[in-house]
Design a protein around this motif. Structure first.
Motif, PDB file in Angstrom:
ATOM      1  N   SER A   6       0.818  -1.203   0.000  1.00  0.00           N
ATOM      2  CA  SER A   6       0.000   0.000   0.000  1.00  0.00           C
ATOM      3  C   SER A   6       0.857   1.260   0.000  1.00  0.00           C
ATOM      4  CB  SER A   6      -0.905   0.007   1.242  1.00  0.00           C
ATOM      5  OG  SER A   6      -1.584   1.235   1.369  1.00  0.00           O
ATOM      6  N   THR A   7       0.314   2.315  -0.615  1.00  0.00           N
ATOM      7  CA  THR A   7       0.893   3.645  -0.424  1.00  0.00           C
ATOM      8  C   THR A   7       1.051   3.935   1.059  1.00  0.00           C
ATOM      9  OG1 THR A   7      -0.018   4.540  -2.479  1.00  0.00           O
ATOM     10  CG2 THR A   7       0.465   6.120  -0.749  1.00  0.00           C
ATOM     11  N   MET A   8       0.117   3.432   1.870  1.00  0.00           N
ATOM     12  CA  MET A   8       0.134   3.681   3.308  1.00  0.00           C
ATOM     13  C   MET A   8       0.845   2.568   4.068  1.00  0.00           C
ATOM     14  SD  MET A   8      -1.525   6.344   2.684  1.00  0.00           S
ATOM     15  CE  MET A   8      -1.786   7.066   4.289  1.00  0.00           C
ATOM     16  N   SER A   9       1.795   1.922   3.437  1.00  0.00           N
ATOM     17  CA  SER A   9       2.560   0.859   4.086  1.00  0.00           C
ATOM     18  C   SER A   9       3.378   1.406   5.246  1.00  0.00           C
ATOM     19  CB  SER A   9       3.488   0.208   3.060  1.00  0.00           C
ATOM     20  OG  SER A   9       4.361  -0.716   3.670  1.00  0.00           O
ATOM     21  N   SER A  10       3.557   0.574   6.267  1.00  0.00           N
ATOM     22  CA  SER A  10       4.425   0.935   7.391  1.00  0.00           C
ATOM     23  C   SER A  10       5.833   0.388   7.214  1.00  0.00           C
ATOM     24  CB  SER A  10       3.813   0.446   8.713  1.00  0.00           C
ATOM     25  OG  SER A  10       3.463  -0.930   8.651  1.00  0.00           O
ATOM     26  N   VAL A  11       6.133  -0.210   6.047  1.00  0.00           N
ATOM     27  CA  VAL A  11       7.467  -0.701   5.692  1.00  0.00           C
ATOM     28  C   VAL A  11       7.786  -0.195   4.285  1.00  0.00           C
ATOM     29  CG1 VAL A  11       8.876  -2.744   5.199  1.00  0.00           C
ATOM     30  CG2 VAL A  11       7.309  -2.757   7.153  1.00  0.00           C
ATOM     31  N   PRO A  12       9.002   0.305   4.030  1.00  0.00           N
ATOM     32  CA  PRO A  12       9.324   0.827   2.703  1.00  0.00           C
ATOM     33  C   PRO A  12       9.270  -0.243   1.626  1.00  0.00           C
ATOM     34  CG  PRO A  12      10.953   1.545   4.330  1.00  0.00           C
ATOM     35  CD  PRO A  12      10.115   0.499   4.998  1.00  0.00           C
ATOM     36  N   VAL A  13       8.847   0.172   0.438  1.00  0.00           N
ATOM     37  CA  VAL A  13       8.715  -0.755  -0.677  1.00  0.00           C
ATOM     38  C   VAL A  13      10.037  -1.429  -1.016  1.00  0.00           C
ATOM     39  CG1 VAL A  13       9.032   1.067  -2.427  1.00  0.00           C
ATOM     40  CG2 VAL A  13       7.805  -1.042  -3.009  1.00  0.00           C
ATOM     41  N   GLU A  14      11.145  -0.721  -0.851  1.00  0.00           N
ATOM     42  CA  GLU A  14      12.445  -1.301  -1.189  1.00  0.00           C
ATOM     43  C   GLU A  14      12.769  -2.509  -0.320  1.00  0.00           C
ATOM     44  OE1 GLU A  14      12.404   2.993  -2.381  1.00  0.00           O
ATOM     45  OE2 GLU A  14      11.885   1.891  -0.546  1.00  0.00           O
ATOM     46  N   GLU A  15      12.368  -2.478   0.943  1.00  0.00           N
ATOM     47  CA  GLU A  15      12.614  -3.620   1.819  1.00  0.00           C
ATOM     48  C   GLU A  15      11.757  -4.819   1.418  1.00  0.00           C
ATOM     49  OE1 GLU A  15      12.522  -2.854   6.009  1.00  0.00           O
ATOM     50  OE2 GLU A  15      13.385  -0.840   5.768  1.00  0.00           O
ATOM     51  N   LEU A  16      10.613  -4.545   0.839  1.00  0.00           N
ATOM     52  CA  LEU A  16       9.687  -5.614   0.459  1.00  0.00           C
ATOM     53  C   LEU A  16      10.105  -6.267  -0.849  1.00  0.00           C
ATOM     54  CD1 LEU A  16       6.494  -3.660   1.481  1.00  0.00           C
ATOM     55  CD2 LEU A  16       7.552  -5.539   2.740  1.00  0.00           C
ATOM     56  N   THR A  17      10.494  -5.488  -1.832  1.00  0.00           N
ATOM     57  CA  THR A  17      10.957  -6.083  -3.087  1.00  0.00           C
ATOM     58  C   THR A  17      12.273  -6.814  -2.894  1.00  0.00           C
ATOM     59  OG1 THR A  17      11.967  -3.971  -3.704  1.00  0.00           O
ATOM     60  CG2 THR A  17       9.756  -4.423  -4.566  1.00  0.00           C
ATOM     61  N   ALA A  18      13.072  -6.384  -1.927  1.00  0.00           N
ATOM     62  CA  ALA A  18      14.360  -7.048  -1.668  1.00  0.00           C
ATOM     63  C   ALA A  18      14.176  -8.488  -1.208  1.00  0.00           C
ATOM     64  CB  ALA A  18      15.163  -6.261  -0.632  1.00  0.00           C
ATOM     65  N   LEU A  19      12.988  -8.848  -0.757  1.00  0.00           N
ATOM     66  CA  LEU A  19      12.735 -10.214  -0.298  1.00  0.00           C
ATOM     67  C   LEU A  19      12.665 -11.205  -1.458  1.00  0.00           C
ATOM     68  CD1 LEU A  19       9.985  -9.413   2.370  1.00  0.00           C
ATOM     69  CD2 LEU A  19      12.389  -9.979   2.789  1.00  0.00           C
ATOM     70  N   GLY A  20      12.471 -10.697  -2.673  1.00  0.00           N
ATOM     71  CA  GLY A  20      12.541 -11.570  -3.832  1.00  0.00           C
ATOM     72  C   GLY A  20      11.226 -12.082  -4.378  1.00  0.00           C
ATOM     73  N   GLY A  21      10.103 -11.724  -3.750  1.00  0.00           N
ATOM     74  CA  GLY A  21       8.821 -12.169  -4.264  1.00  0.00           C
ATOM     75  C   GLY A  21       8.257 -11.201  -5.288  1.00  0.00           C
ATOM     76  N   SER A  22       7.054 -11.471  -5.747  1.00  0.00           N
ATOM     77  CA  SER A  22       6.358 -10.594  -6.686  1.00  0.00           C
ATOM     78  C   SER A  22       5.616  -9.526  -5.888  1.00  0.00           C
ATOM     79  CB  SER A  22       5.369 -11.411  -7.530  1.00  0.00           C
ATOM     80  OG  SER A  22       4.582 -10.570  -8.345  1.00  0.00           O
ATOM     81  N   VAL A  23       5.920  -8.258  -6.167  1.00  0.00           N
ATOM     82  CA  VAL A  23       5.328  -7.144  -5.425  1.00  0.00           C
ATOM     83  C   VAL A  23       4.643  -6.191  -6.390  1.00  0.00           C
ATOM     84  CG1 VAL A  23       5.782  -5.175  -3.895  1.00  0.00           C
ATOM     85  CG2 VAL A  23       7.054  -7.315  -3.592  1.00  0.00           C
ATOM     86  N   TRP A  24       3.381  -5.896  -6.117  1.00  0.00           N
ATOM     87  CA  TRP A  24       2.640  -4.851  -6.821  1.00  0.00           C
ATOM     88  C   TRP A  24       2.570  -3.633  -5.910  1.00  0.00           C
ATOM     89  CZ3 TRP A  24      -2.316  -8.028  -8.465  1.00  0.00           C
ATOM     90  CH2 TRP A  24      -1.936  -9.064  -9.336  1.00  0.00           C
ATOM     91  N   PHE A  25       2.519  -2.431  -6.493  1.00  0.00           N
ATOM     92  CA  PHE A  25       2.441  -1.211  -5.699  1.00  0.00           C
ATOM     93  C   PHE A  25       1.072  -0.568  -5.872  1.00  0.00           C
ATOM     94  CE2 PHE A  25       2.919   3.265  -4.680  1.00  0.00           C
ATOM     95  CZ  PHE A  25       3.671   3.219  -3.511  1.00  0.00           C
ATOM     96  N   GLN A  26       0.360  -0.434  -4.755  1.00  0.00           N
ATOM     97  CA  GLN A  26      -0.954   0.221  -4.766  1.00  0.00           C
ATOM     98  C   GLN A  26      -0.765   1.721  -4.586  1.00  0.00           C
ATOM     99  OE1 GLN A  26      -2.413   1.594  -1.698  1.00  0.00           O
ATOM    100  NE2 GLN A  26      -4.106   2.448  -2.865  1.00  0.00           N
ATOM    101  N   LEU A  27      -1.382   2.496  -5.463  1.00  0.00           N
ATOM    102  CA  LEU A  27      -1.198   3.940  -5.487  1.00  0.00           C
ATOM    103  C   LEU A  27      -2.498   4.659  -5.167  1.00  0.00           C
ATOM    104  CD1 LEU A  27       0.646   6.393  -6.295  1.00  0.00           C
ATOM    105  CD2 LEU A  27      -0.277   6.123  -8.615  1.00  0.00           C
ATOM    106  N   TYR A  28      -2.456   5.526  -4.151  1.00  0.00           N
ATOM    107  CA  TYR A  28      -3.507   6.510  -3.944  1.00  0.00           C
ATOM    108  C   TYR A  28      -3.060   7.801  -4.615  1.00  0.00           C
ATOM    109  CZ  TYR A  28      -5.964   3.749  -0.374  1.00  0.00           C
ATOM    110  OH  TYR A  28      -6.680   2.791   0.288  1.00  0.00           O
ATOM    111  N   TRP A  29      -3.944   8.396  -5.401  1.00  0.00           N
ATOM    112  CA  TRP A  29      -3.576   9.636  -6.070  1.00  0.00           C
ATOM    113  C   TRP A  29      -3.687  10.791  -5.082  1.00  0.00           C
ATOM    114  CZ3 TRP A  29      -0.928   9.640 -10.286  1.00  0.00           C
ATOM    115  CH2 TRP A  29      -0.685  10.856 -10.958  1.00  0.00           C
ATOM    116  N   LEU A  30      -2.585  11.523  -4.914  1.00  0.00           N
ATOM    117  CA  LEU A  30      -2.495  12.564  -3.900  1.00  0.00           C
ATOM    118  C   LEU A  30      -2.853  13.923  -4.482  1.00  0.00           C
ATOM    119  CD1 LEU A  30       0.895  11.420  -2.346  1.00  0.00           C
ATOM    120  CD2 LEU A  30      -1.418  10.800  -1.602  1.00  0.00           C
ATOM    121  N   ARG A  31      -3.153  14.859  -3.604  1.00  0.00           N
ATOM    122  CA  ARG A  31      -3.416  16.229  -4.052  1.00  0.00           C
ATOM    123  C   ARG A  31      -2.229  16.787  -4.821  1.00  0.00           C
ATOM    124  NH1 ARG A  31      -7.568  19.184  -1.179  1.00  0.00           N
ATOM    125  NH2 ARG A  31      -8.706  17.791   0.230  1.00  0.00           N
ATOM    126  N   ASP A  32      -1.035  16.441  -4.394  1.00  0.00           N
ATOM    127  CA  ASP A  32       0.190  16.823  -5.084  1.00  0.00           C
ATOM    128  C   ASP A  32       0.511  15.740  -6.115  1.00  0.00           C
ATOM    129  OD1 ASP A  32       2.760  17.385  -5.925  1.00  0.00           O
ATOM    130  OD2 ASP A  32       3.524  17.843  -3.929  1.00  0.00           O
TER     131      ASP A  32
END
Length: 362
Positions: A101-127
């Motif tokens: 999730s965009t609202m993950s409590s762990v950075p995406v880089e740490e999750l992809t480093a585990l070697g599995g298949s990772v999708w990134f969920q995006l909330y569109w922000l005001r910015d």
């Protein structure tokens, strides 16, 4: 899998359990999501060779052990200290994608480093530029898809959180949005809210764009080389527009009953949506999936796969990585059992199963 929810309830603080379990408004849609699946009956076939029954499939052009992905869920360190790390490892072991999730409590880089298949969920922000920064970050980290959530101009009114005056503990934050005025410990998502709102809802209202539209989808399609998924589609007309916009998949979803209370269950709209897109993109469904039989029901109604959220979270809360892994293992066992008992030697056969809808008694 229901036993994991019971186990999680014994260890979680009541407000955290409500944050995960609850829906919006009177929770009419939340309840309907489950009852809608239970109205779908399968017509099994017999005298089929199912001695080598298989659950493997393809999602977004990549092989998976079963047509399942772990749904995006925010702030998973609320449930266990390892949070998203534990669930991503469990998904890797299970051979299915993990959606961060965009609202993950762990950075995406740490999750992809585990070697599995990772999708990134995006909330569109005001910015908008910050949103594009999230896309670039996901691409550079090695994510395999962008999942744009399109049904949250702001957070639905979740009365359990309002009554609990829910706020995040200081050690749990949306790590992808820290800095630049985004939430961090001590910010709006961590402050005790007023009587009419939860802190997380107030943070969402301040951060998310209510102006997200089809031009943004088209621009994002041009911007990213990754498969693009739209999550939160219910109307067949929107599904057609999505397919014409070049998305690779869509998720038929009412956000687990957490946005518009009174919205139709996704499983009720699945056949119409799948028929409307006519194979131009893959169709997934979430909101209410609780068993392997539910996965088979979705496949029979035209889905290419499902997303599963709360059951995996209950496994995480109950027993960390091993609990999340066991939930996914059970789902695979149940799916194989349901396939074989319905006369399907594999996932592709499920699309040819007939279904009967039971009309509730009045």
């Amino acid at each position: 899998m229901a036993e994991f929810e019971e186990a999680a309830s014994r260890v979680l603080p009541a407000d955290v359990r409500d944050f995960v379990a609850g829906g919006s408004g009177a929770e009419t849609t939340l309840d309907a999501n489950r009852s809608a699946f239970d109205r779908v009956f399968l017509v099994p076939r017999v005298l089929r060779d199912v001695s080598a029954c298989r659950t493997d499939a393809t999602l977004l052009g990549r092989p998976v052990s079963m047509p399942v992905a772990v749904a995006p869920v925010a702030y998973q360190r609320l449930l266990h200290p390892d949070g998203e790390l534990a669930v991503a490892r469990a998904a890797r072991t299970a051979g299915v994608p993990f959606t961060v999730s965009t609202m993950s409590s762990v950075p995406v880089e740490e999750l992809t480093a585990l070697g599995g298949s990772v999708w990134f969920q995006l909330y569109w922000l005001r910015d908008a530029e910050r949103s594009l920064e999230q896309v670039r970050r996901a691409e550079e980290a090695g994510c395999e898809a962008i999942v744009l959530t399109v049904d949250v101009p702001w957070m639905g009114r979740r009365l359990r959180d309002v009554r609990n005056r829910f706020t995040l503990p200081g050690q749990v934050t949306a790590v992808h949005l820290t800095g630049g005025g985004a939430p961090s410990p001590g910010s709006v998502a961590h402050r005790r809210p007023g009587d009419e709102v939860s802190a997380v809802a107030e943070h969402t209202r301040q951060s998310f764009s209510a102006a997200l539209g089809w031009p943004t989808v088209a621009a994002l399609r041009e911007r990213t080389r990754l498969p693009l998924v739209l999550k939160g589609v219910l109307a067949p007309e929107d599904a057609v527009h999505a397919a014409e916009s070049g998305v690779d998949a869509l998720v038929v979803s009412n956000h687990g009953g957490r946005q518009l209370d009174g919205a139709v269950p996704g499983i009720d709209m699945l056949e119409q949506v799948a028929g409307a897109v006519a194979g131009r993109c893959q169709v997934l469904v979430d909101s209410g999936v609780r068993s392997g039989t539910d996965v088979l029901r979705a496949l029979a109604l035209g889905a290419d796969g499902v997303l599963v959220g709360r059951p995996v979270m209950w496994g995480l809360a109950a027993a960390g990585e091993s609990g999340a892994a066991r939930v996914l293992e059970l789902l695979a066992e149940e799916l194989r059992d349901a396939l074989g008992l319905s006369g399907c030697a594999g996932v592709a056969d499920a699309a040819r199963l007939a279904t009967v809808w039971r009309v509730p008694a009045r």
